[in-house]
Every structure is written in C-alpha cells, then in structure tokens.
Write an enzyme that holds these catalytic residues in place. Structure first.
Site, PDB file in Angstrom:
ATOM      1  N   SER A  98      -6.947 103.048  98.801  1.00  0.00           N
ATOM      2  CA  SER A  98      -6.120 101.638  99.413  1.00  0.00           C
ATOM      3  C   SER A  98      -5.673 101.671 100.779  1.00  0.00           C
ATOM      4  O   SER A  98      -5.663 101.041 101.444  1.00  0.00           O
ATOM      5  CB  SER A  98      -5.237 101.461  98.314  1.00  0.00           C
ATOM      6  N   ASN A 115      -7.943  94.322 106.941  1.00  0.00           N
ATOM      7  CA  ASN A 115      -7.046  93.446 107.779  1.00  0.00           C
ATOM      8  C   ASN A 115      -7.706  93.559 109.172  1.00  0.00           C
ATOM      9  O   ASN A 115      -7.639  92.084 109.773  1.00  0.00           O
ATOM     10  CB  ASN A 115      -5.710  94.140 107.943  1.00  0.00           C
ATOM     11  N   ARG A 171      -7.249  98.975 103.310  1.00  0.00           N
ATOM     12  CA  ARG A 171      -6.228  98.107 103.608  1.00  0.00           C
ATOM     13  C   ARG A 171      -6.441  98.017 105.119  1.00  0.00           C
ATOM     14  O   ARG A 171      -6.265  96.763 105.578  1.00  0.00           O
ATOM     15  CB  ARG A 171      -4.686  98.543 103.130  1.00  0.00           C
TER      16      ARG A 171
END
Length: 291
Positions: free
Chosen positions: A226, A234, A230
């Site tokens: 994660s 983004n 992440r």
C-alpha cells in the site's frame, strides 16, 4: 508540444510519454534497448528502467550535495536564506519524528529526512513541461543514430512502480529488522501467531495460531504494498493529466496547466510527507515491546 507533431496520434503520444527507457534481455532478440512498448513489456523482470535509475540516483546525489554544502558552510550567526530553508526542513522532520517515533534509534530521523526530501525531488520533476526533457532525449538519440520516436524518457521516477515499491520494500526490510532487534526472533514470531486472538487453553491457543498468522501476515505484507502503490498511483495520475493537457490547443494548455501545476505542488509535497510519516509510524510500531 504534442500538436507540433501531427503524424503522431494522441494514443501514440500518451503511450510514448508513459513508456520507460528500458534495457533488458528480450526473449528473441537478446540484450537490447527496447524500441517499442511491446518490446519493453516482453522483457518482463529481465529488464531495467534506465530513466528511472538515472533520475532517482541523480536526484539523490543532488539532495546529498545540497545538504552537504549547506552543512559545511553553516554558521552559528545569522543564517543565509539557503541555510534557513534547510534548517526549517530539518526541524520540521525532526519534530514529526519526535512526536511519532517512540523508540531509541538514531537512524529514524536521518531516514525520515532522506525519504521526505528525496521523494519530494522525484515528485517535483512532474512540474517540468512534459515534452521538454523527452524531446531533448530524442534529439540526442537522433544524433547518436537512433530513431527519435524509439527514444523514451520518463523523468518522474515516482511514476514507476519499480521505484516506489523498491523504496517501500526497503522500509519493509527495516520493519522486520527492528521487530527482531527489539523483540527478539521469538517475540517477532509470537506477534505474528499469538495476536489478535488468544486463549488461556493451550489447545485453543495452538488452534488459533494459523488464523492469527494469516491475519497478521496479510497486515504485515499490506504495509509495503500500500505504501508503494499509493505514491505510484497518485503521481502516475498527475503525470497523465499533464500529458492529456499537452494534447490540447496551446491556449488551453496554459489555462489548464498552470492551475493544475499550482494544485500539484500540494500533491507532491503531501505524497512525500505521507510516505515519510507512514515509515516513521511503521517503524515505531515495530519497535514497541508492549506485547
């Protein structure tokens, strides 16, 4: 910009900007620099993204050089603007480490500073015009005898999942190291097998070990995945928006790219901060010996 090269379709333009400069062992052609996205994908794990390595290592060296020069010229008197700026960053990171990390390691603060500044610099490359550096790379490739359209250059390392997952799995290795260092190997295994469910009955405790291990192992392995995805997700989305804006007419490019770039300054800073803070928190949890 994109409209200056009419023979390239929008789909080809987007694919070109999202393809890495790849060197690897192709199943049929041997060790080559990929000339198409398909060739790069066919190499699989037998490849390295040269542009990601070039820009990430280069920005890391830049970070070290700037901080070294400022530290060497630091004065106890009235600081210059650069020294004041660096001191502000150091104090910001140090205060977050003091608030979030409850262990005794002296490595965490320098690690957090490195993560924050390095990731910020990698993210900051997303604010450069999307065509400038790739076009320069194409011109250099043309001078060296390559087809310019086969020269790829992604300049934002944090849009490469290999880079973000590489950093996150490095953090994962530190989590394992600090867990074993602070709790011992037996304590680390006990944390994976005796929580969250426990029982006083020895037989029930043994029966709960597989259930606890599955739950705790999934939680443990989810941290680096994660953490890396992440940051990648983004930054990749932000880069894709800049590429899409570059496909628009010139007058719309300025109207859309400037507001998005201003907003994106917050995004790149926030992503660096989140990666740093989660690293501190994960290492703090790994260092706790409450259980």
């Amino acid at each position: 910009m994109a409209e200056a090269n009419a023979e390239i379709t929008s789909n080809e333009y987007i694919n070109h900007h999202l393809t890495n400069w790849t060197f690897g062992n192709h199943p049929t052609e041997g060790w080559i620099v990929a000339e198409t996205k398909q060739q790069a994908s066919e190499m699989g794990f037998n490849a390295i993204h040269l542009d990601s390595m070039l820009w990430s290592i280069g920005l890391g060296v830049l970070f070290c050089a700037i901080f070294y020069m400022v530290a060497k010229r630091a004065t106890s008197g009235v600081p210059g603007k650069m020294q004041a700026f660096i001191e502000m960053i150091v104090e910001f990171v140090d205060s977050n480490v003091r608030d979030s990390y409850h262990g005794t390691s002296k490595v965490i603060a320098p690690l957090a500073l490195t993560i924050f500044v390095w990731i910020f610099l990698m993210n900051f490359m997303d604010l450069l015009p999307v065509d400038y550096l790739p076009v320069i790379a194409q011109k250099i490739g043309g001078l060296l005898g390559h087809n310019p359209h086969h020269v790829y250059m992604k300049v934002v390392p944090s849009t490469d999942p290999n880079v973000t997952l590489g950093m996150s799995f490095s953090v994962f290795a530190l989590i394992i190291f600090y867990s074993i260092k602070e709790k011992g190997f037996g304590g680390f295994i006990g944390e994976l097998t005796l929580h969250p469910f426990s029982a006083k009955n020895p037989i029930a405790k043994i029966l709960l070990i597989p259930v606890n291990f599955i739950l705790e192992f999934v939680t443990l392995i989810a941290k680096p995945i994660s953490l890396g995805l992440r940051l990648f997700g983004n930054m990749y989305a932000g880069e894709l928006i800049f590429v899409l804006i570059a496909l628009m007419p010139f007058y719309l490019q300025f109207l859309l790219s400037v507001p998005w770039a201003i907003f994106h300054i917050l995004v790149i800073t926030l992503q660096a901060f989140i990666f740093m803070m989660l690293t501190i928190i994960y290492l703090s949890l790994a260092s706790q010996t409450d259980h």
